[in-house]
Design a protein around this motif. Structure first.
Motif, PDB file in Angstrom:
ATOM      1  N   PRO A 181       0.819  -1.212   0.000  1.00 44.41           N
ATOM      2  CA  PRO A 181       0.000   0.000   0.000  1.00 44.41           C
ATOM      3  C   PRO A 181       0.856   1.266   0.000  1.00 44.41           C
ATOM      4  N   VAL A 182       0.331   2.297  -0.630  1.00 43.60           N
ATOM      5  CA  VAL A 182       0.996   3.607  -0.633  1.00 43.60           C
ATOM      6  C   VAL A 182      -0.026   4.673  -0.233  1.00 43.60           C
ATOM      7  N   GLY A 183      -0.659   4.483   0.921  1.00 46.44           N
ATOM      8  CA  GLY A 183      -1.764   5.346   1.298  1.00 46.44           C
ATOM      9  C   GLY A 183      -3.061   4.789   0.745  1.00 46.44           C
ATOM     10  N   ALA A 184      -4.176   5.504   0.968  1.00 47.35           N
ATOM     11  CA  ALA A 184      -5.491   5.066   0.510  1.00 47.35           C
ATOM     12  C   ALA A 184      -5.758   3.626   0.940  1.00 47.35           C
ATOM     13  N   PRO A 185      -5.923   3.370   2.243  1.00 44.29           N
ATOM     14  CA  PRO A 185      -6.076   2.004   2.731  1.00 44.29           C
ATOM     15  C   PRO A 185      -7.229   1.240   2.096  1.00 44.29           C
ATOM     16  N   ALA A 186      -8.335   1.910   1.808  1.00 45.42           N
ATOM     17  CA  ALA A 186      -9.464   1.209   1.201  1.00 45.42           C
ATOM     18  C   ALA A 186      -9.099   0.680  -0.182  1.00 45.42           C
ATOM     19  N   TYR A 187      -8.257   1.419  -0.903  1.00 47.25           N
ATOM     20  CA  TYR A 187      -7.816   0.967  -2.220  1.00 47.25           C
ATOM     21  C   TYR A 187      -6.976  -0.301  -2.096  1.00 47.25           C
ATOM     22  N   ALA A 188      -6.062  -0.322  -1.128  1.00 43.08           N
ATOM     23  CA  ALA A 188      -5.270  -1.527  -0.895  1.00 43.08           C
ATOM     24  C   ALA A 188      -6.176  -2.690  -0.508  1.00 43.08           C
ATOM     25  N   ALA A 189      -7.153  -2.427   0.360  1.00 40.83           N
ATOM     26  CA  ALA A 189      -8.056  -3.484   0.813  1.00 40.83           C
ATOM     27  C   ALA A 189      -8.921  -4.014  -0.323  1.00 40.83           C
TER      28      ALA A 189
END
Length: 236
Positions: free
Chosen positions: A137-145
């Motif tokens: 992940p590089v920030g934006a946790p929902a995007y990583a999830a």
């Protein structure tokens, strides 16, 4: 005629989806492509020639997906790179942005496979699309999830839908229309940052990503896997 294969690509009017469609058309396969924009669909069909047909489709709308697959020949494969979304931070971002991300990218692909299921041959292949942020992940946790959830979905579907094969393509930053249509002051710093953090020191091309998707469609020993076409980003 019985040896002709038909593939559906939702998001086949631009970017990685169109690059894959062009590759499949060149080798003699038939195509059903979908996108939201009638103008982009018409341009893509003109470029692909008589091997391709297409319909407008909204991946977040089950009724639209059902119409897209109606009267479709039995499919040898499905690729689902279509999604339009925004990302945001956890602390300061709106929850609605993250919910919309999952609605478009995760649930959109989930619905697409479900709608396509009656039209998939027993020996067919499904390729979902996530992103390398699932593993780094590089920030934006929902995007990583969301990306990680899609990779988990591919594994779960591979078990339940067997002998249909289900895999996931996880690209890194790719030099596609998505980035080219952004202003220079947004695109160039992002590309420069990507050059520093991935091993090959450049964004991928859409053709490279399409080649990876084609491998997952064709290789009959691949299922339940995620292929990271990210230039070594997840290695650093």
């Amino acid at each position: 005629m019985t040896n002709i294969r038909t593939y559906a690509i939702i998001g086949g009017t631009s970017g990685i989806g169109l690059a894959l469609a062009q590759t499949l058309a060149k080798r003699g396969d038939r195509l059903l492509i979908g996108g939201r924009s009638p103008d982009n669909l018409a341009k893509a069909l003109a470029a692909l020639g008589p091997a391709a047909s297409g319909r407008t489709v909204e991946i977040t709308d089950r009724t639209s997906l059902d119409r897209f697959f109606a009267e479709t020949p039995m499919l040898s494969g499905l690729f689902t790179p279509a999604a339009s979304y925004q990302t945001g931070t956890f602390r300061d971002g709106g929850i609605e942005t993250s919910e919309a991300l999952f609605e478009a990218k995760f649930w959109g692909q989930y619905r697409a496979v479900h709608a396509a299921l009656p039209h998939l041959r027993a020996d067919s292949s499904v390729v979902l699309m996530s992103g390398a942020a699932s593993a780094r992940p590089v920030g934006a946790p929902a995007y990583a999830a969301c990306n990680a959830a899609l990779e988990g979905l591919a594994r779960g579907l591979a078990l339940e839908l067997n002998p249909i094969r289900v895999n996931c393509l996880s690209p890194g930053t790719t030099d596609s229309e998505l980035w080219r249509n952004r202003p220079d002051h947004v695109r160039e710093p992002a590309y420069e940052y990507w050059r520093k953090i991935c091993l090959v020191q450049r964004p991928a091309t859409v053709e490279e990503q399409a080649h990876a998707a084609l491998f997952l469609l064709d290789n009959t020993n691949m299922t339940g896997s995620t292929l990271f076409c990210d230039g070594g980003y997840t290695m650093r």
